[in-house]
Design a protein around this motif. Structure first.
Motif, PDB file in Angstrom:
ATOM      1  N   GLY A 121      62.117  79.219  15.916  1.00  0.00           N
ATOM      2  CA  GLY A 121      62.270  80.318  14.957  1.00  0.00           C
ATOM      3  C   GLY A 121      62.611  79.806  13.570  1.00  0.00           C
ATOM      4  N   VAL A 122      63.459  78.785  13.512  1.00  0.00           N
ATOM      5  CA  VAL A 122      63.833  78.173  12.231  1.00  0.00           C
ATOM      6  C   VAL A 122      62.646  77.418  11.629  1.00  0.00           C
ATOM      7  N   LEU A 123      61.945  76.627  12.479  1.00  0.00           N
ATOM      8  CA  LEU A 123      60.871  75.769  11.980  1.00  0.00           C
ATOM      9  C   LEU A 123      59.606  76.545  11.616  1.00  0.00           C
ATOM     10  N   LEU A 124      59.273  77.571  12.403  1.00  0.00           N
ATOM     11  CA  LEU A 124      57.974  78.226  12.247  1.00  0.00           C
ATOM     12  C   LEU A 124      58.038  79.669  11.771  1.00  0.00           C
ATOM     13  N   ALA A 125      59.192  80.326  11.934  1.00  0.00           N
ATOM     14  CA  ALA A 125      59.284  81.743  11.548  1.00  0.00           C
ATOM     15  C   ALA A 125      60.221  81.975  10.369  1.00  0.00           C
ATOM     16  N   GLY A 126      60.747  80.882   9.790  1.00  0.00           N
ATOM     17  CA  GLY A 126      61.577  81.023   8.604  1.00  0.00           C
ATOM     18  C   GLY A 126      62.934  81.635   8.838  1.00  0.00           C
ATOM     19  N   THR A 178      56.612  82.216  21.715  1.00  0.00           N
ATOM     20  CA  THR A 178      56.602  83.669  21.897  1.00  0.00           C
ATOM     21  C   THR A 178      57.617  84.325  20.968  1.00  0.00           C
ATOM     22  N   GLY A 179      58.803  83.702  20.871  1.00  0.00           N
ATOM     23  CA  GLY A 179      59.814  84.204  19.946  1.00  0.00           C
ATOM     24  C   GLY A 179      59.350  84.178  18.500  1.00  0.00           C
ATOM     25  N   VAL A 180      58.636  83.114  18.126  1.00  0.00           N
ATOM     26  CA  VAL A 180      58.100  83.004  16.770  1.00  0.00           C
ATOM     27  C   VAL A 180      57.116  84.143  16.487  1.00  0.00           C
ATOM     28  N   TYR A 181      56.172  84.348  17.415  1.00  0.00           N
ATOM     29  CA  TYR A 181      55.178  85.408  17.214  1.00  0.00           C
ATOM     30  C   TYR A 181      55.828  86.790  17.215  1.00  0.00           C
ATOM     31  N   GLN A 182      56.861  86.976  18.033  1.00  0.00           N
ATOM     32  CA  GLN A 182      57.567  88.261  18.033  1.00  0.00           C
ATOM     33  C   GLN A 182      58.271  88.505  16.704  1.00  0.00           C
ATOM     34  N   GLU A 183      58.838  87.444  16.121  1.00  0.00           N
ATOM     35  CA  GLU A 183      59.465  87.578  14.799  1.00  0.00           C
ATOM     36  C   GLU A 183      58.429  87.972  13.756  1.00  0.00           C
ATOM     37  N   LYS A 184      57.246  87.361  13.839  1.00  0.00           N
ATOM     38  CA  LYS A 184      56.184  87.694  12.886  1.00  0.00           C
ATOM     39  C   LYS A 184      55.718  89.135  13.084  1.00  0.00           C
ATOM     40  N   PRO A 310      66.343  85.305   6.717  1.00  0.00           N
ATOM     41  CA  PRO A 310      65.094  84.575   6.722  1.00  0.00           C
ATOM     42  C   PRO A 310      64.803  83.934   5.367  1.00  0.00           C
ATOM     43  N   ILE A 311      63.974  82.921   5.428  1.00  0.00           N
ATOM     44  CA  ILE A 311      63.518  82.309   4.180  1.00  0.00           C
ATOM     45  C   ILE A 311      62.552  83.232   3.490  1.00  0.00           C
ATOM     46  N   LYS A 312      62.681  83.383   2.215  1.00  0.00           N
ATOM     47  CA  LYS A 312      61.743  84.205   1.462  1.00  0.00           C
ATOM     48  C   LYS A 312      60.518  83.386   1.109  1.00  0.00           C
TER      49      LYS A 312
END
Length: 313
Positions: A121-126, A178-184, A310-312
């Motif tokens: 989540g940190v690396l790919l979803a900001g 899956t967590g990354v895509y759910q965040e997106k 999150p990162i902007k």
């Protein structure tokens, strides 16, 4: 009825716990029971999950129809499909790992799910979390691992990292994705039941290919025709899954995949702890320490670990 965030989270936790507690009972009855005069065992796990996903998708669609406010869904189709693929991939890899590792090892491996969800989540979803959040998740995962670990003798043929461990690593990585895509998807304002429906429909596509290529779909249907008494059990099992996923996806959309992964990780811990409290089963010293560590992590997270941003782009 409008619930506060704390009340809604508590309701989701209770819902997940209750639904999957019953889900586990029915699953064990199906997979460990015997059917017919010849005591035939049910061996078709992918077919069982396929039936489960059909009910899940139908339930989600019904909830969308009942609760729709007419606003259009803005979630890209490719994102929903990728999320569904990683979801079912994690499940299949975890189940396949049992050919090489025992169940306690699988449970220990999957207890690390919040860590991969957080890291990816940190690396790919900001996502960004404060230091206390990292510490709280580490404490929870460590405590669950200590609690669930079962002592056993190792043989000379045991390897530190083999096929089973590799599949567990694949499963954990896919859980994180899956967590990354759910965040997106949350970024597009995806509703809980749309997320639930799209993930299960994507899972059905992937599993359909597997079932047809392997021939398991015909084996599963044949088993049900030979032993029709299993059909109500599969339906009950699937309904428990649908209700549980209802609470899971509300948690994901309202509170995020990390919070959901913490709830699902600690669910088995609380199930076993409940058996200790209500039925007087004894705990080892290590398990008592694990219990304290889990509650310390949960308390730390509830008091100090709530702030993240999150990162902007």
């Amino acid at each position: 009825m409008n619930l506060g965030r704390t009340s809604k989270l508590a309701l989701c936790f209770i819902g997940i716990f209750a639904c999957y507690f019953y889900y586990g009972i029915v699953q064990e009855k199906i997979t460990r029971g015997s059917y017919g005069l010849d005591n035939e065992r049910y061996l078709y796990t992918v077919f069982l999950v396929f039936c489960q996903c059909i009910i899940n998708a139908a339930f989600a669609k019904a909830m969308l129809v009942l609760t729709s406010d007419g606003s259009p869904n803005k979630t890209p189709t490719y994102l929903s499909f990728l999320c569904g693929c990683t979801y079912v991939g994690a499940m299949l890899a975890s189940n396949a790992s049992l050919k090489w590792v025992n169940y306690p090892t699988q449970v220990l491996g999957k207890s690390c799910k919040p860590i991969t969800v957080m890291i990816l989540g940190v690396l790919l979803a900001g996502k960004r979390y404060n230091a206390v959040k990292y510490l709280a998740v580490l404490l929870i995962v460590s405590g669950v691992a200590m609690f669930m670990y079962k002592d056993g003798k190792t043989s000379a043929n045991d390897t530190i990292f083999g096929a089973g461990e590799f599949l567990l690593l694949v499963s954990l990585t896919l859980d994180g994705l899956t967590g990354v895509y759910q965040e997106k998807m949350r970024g597009y304002g995806t509703k809980a039941h749309y997320m639930m429906m799209s993930l299960n429909l994507s899972a059905l596509v992937v599993m359909s290919v597997w079932l047809i290529v392997s021939g398991e779909i015909w084996q599963g249907v044949s088993f049900c025709s030979r032993h029709p008494q299993i059909v109500p059990e599969i339906i009950t099992f699937s309904l428990a899954s649908a209700l549980g996923q209802n609470f899971i996806y509300i948690t994901v959309t309202e509170f995020g995949p990390l919070v959901c992964s913490i709830i699902t990780t600690t669910r088995k811990f609380f199930t076993i702890l409940g058996s200790v409290i209500f039925f007087g089963n004894a705990l080892l010293g290590r398990q008592w320490i694990g219990t304290i560590v889990v509650f310390a992590g949960l308390a730390l997270d509830s008091i100090y670990g709530k702030t993240h941003k999150p990162i902007k782009a």
